[in-house]
Enzyme design. Structure first.
Site, PDB file in Angstrom:
ATOM      1  CG  ASP A   7       5.138 -17.801  11.398  1.00  0.00           C
ATOM      2  OD1 ASP A   7       4.040 -18.349  11.161  1.00  0.00           O
ATOM      3  OD2 ASP A   7       5.446 -17.378  12.526  1.00  0.00           O
ATOM      4  CG  HIS A  19       5.500 -12.640  10.490  1.00  0.00           C
ATOM      5  ND1 HIS A  19       5.040 -13.192  11.666  1.00  0.00           N
ATOM      6  CD2 HIS A  19       6.624 -13.323  10.172  1.00  0.00           C
ATOM      7  CE1 HIS A  19       5.856 -14.184  12.027  1.00  0.00           C
ATOM      8  NE2 HIS A  19       6.831 -14.276  11.137  1.00  0.00           N
ATOM      9  CB  CYS A  55       8.731 -12.355  13.467  1.00  0.00           C
ATOM     10  SG  CYS A  55       9.927 -13.446  12.665  1.00  0.00           S
ATOM     11  NE  ARG A 112       2.091 -17.916  13.291  1.00  0.00           N
ATOM     12  CZ  ARG A 112       2.477 -17.340  14.420  1.00  0.00           C
ATOM     13  NH1 ARG A 112       1.611 -17.106  15.373  1.00  0.00           N
ATOM     14  NH2 ARG A 112       3.745 -16.996  14.591  1.00  0.00           N
ATOM     15  CB  CYS A 127       8.988 -15.088   8.200  1.00  0.00           C
ATOM     16  SG  CYS A 127       9.501 -16.027   9.675  1.00  0.00           S
TER      17      CYS A 127
HETATM   18 CO    CO Z   1       8.700 -15.037  11.520  1.00  0.00          CO
END
Ligand code: CO
Length: 211
Positions: free
Chosen positions: A44, A98, A101, A46, A42
């Site tokens: 993302d 994750h 999400c 993090r 992803c």
């Molecule tokens: Co995500």
């Protein structure tokens, strides 16, 4: 100092540090890219592939998009997959989702994100529909989202196996192994969910018989 200037400054400090530790570091990297893994994760911020797996530059070939989707008309993803599998000859392709999400949560809601994001999230809604009975039976919303994160990862691994890129590689060099993983934002731990070794059974609808 502007925020982006800090990045450039930190970069200089990092490069200096690497050379101090190993004067040949960049020389070696510049001439060598033989990663063993393709990571589809992803976007993302993090979930950085290298940091959470303790790997160095050169070890993982990376593709990231919102909610780690494998879409059979996505030229970007397919180019990365083709290059990784047929040129870099990676032996492992990892789809890593994750918990928590945002893409998954957004797809579970009914908000109109306008055009492009709707198109993207629609792929996750389709996964929900496939497992609707199982998902609708989970009363807690967060638990239901976590389950969809897992089912989405599994579905993306299955989608990899539906590509002729993977099926041909399985036939010609008995690789790569496909992995479905989920990363926990709360504890930093990656859970291995679902594996597809070379030669795994594929729904005949999607199996090419003249590769
Ligand atoms: Co995500």
């Amino acid at each position: 100092m502007k925020p982006y200037e800090k990045l450039l400054l930190e970069n200089k400090a990092w490069a200096r540090e690497m050379v101090e530790e190993d004067p040949d570091y960049f020389n070696r990297l510049a001439h060598l890219q033989t990663p063993e893994f393709l990571w589809i994760g992803c976007s993302d911020s993090r979930v950085p592939a290298n940091e959470i797996t303790g790997t160095e530059p050169g070890e993982i070939f990376v593709h990231r998009n919102i909610a780690n989707l494998v879409i059979h008309t996505d030229v970007n993803l397919l180019s990365v997959l083709d290059y990784a599998v047929n040129h870099l000859k990676v032996n492992h392709v990892i789809v890593c989702g994750h918990y928590g999400c945002g893409g998954i949560k957004a797809a579970m809601g009914r908000h109109d994100y306008n055009q492009v994001l709707n198109m993207w999230l629609r792929n996750i809604k389709d996964v929900y529909r496939l497992y609707q009975q199982e998902l609708d039976s989970i009363p807690d919303e967060e638990a239901r989202a976590d389950k969809l994160v897992e089912l989405n990862v599994k579905e993306q691994v299955l989608k990899l196996a539906k590509t002729s890129i993977i099926q041909r590689a399985w036939k010609t060099r008995n690789a790569p192994l496909l992995h479905g993983w989920v990363y926990g934002l709360k504890d930093g731990i990656i859970k291995s969910l679902f594996d597809m070794p070379p030669g795994s059974e594929i729904n005949p609808i999607y199996a090419y018989d003249d590769l």
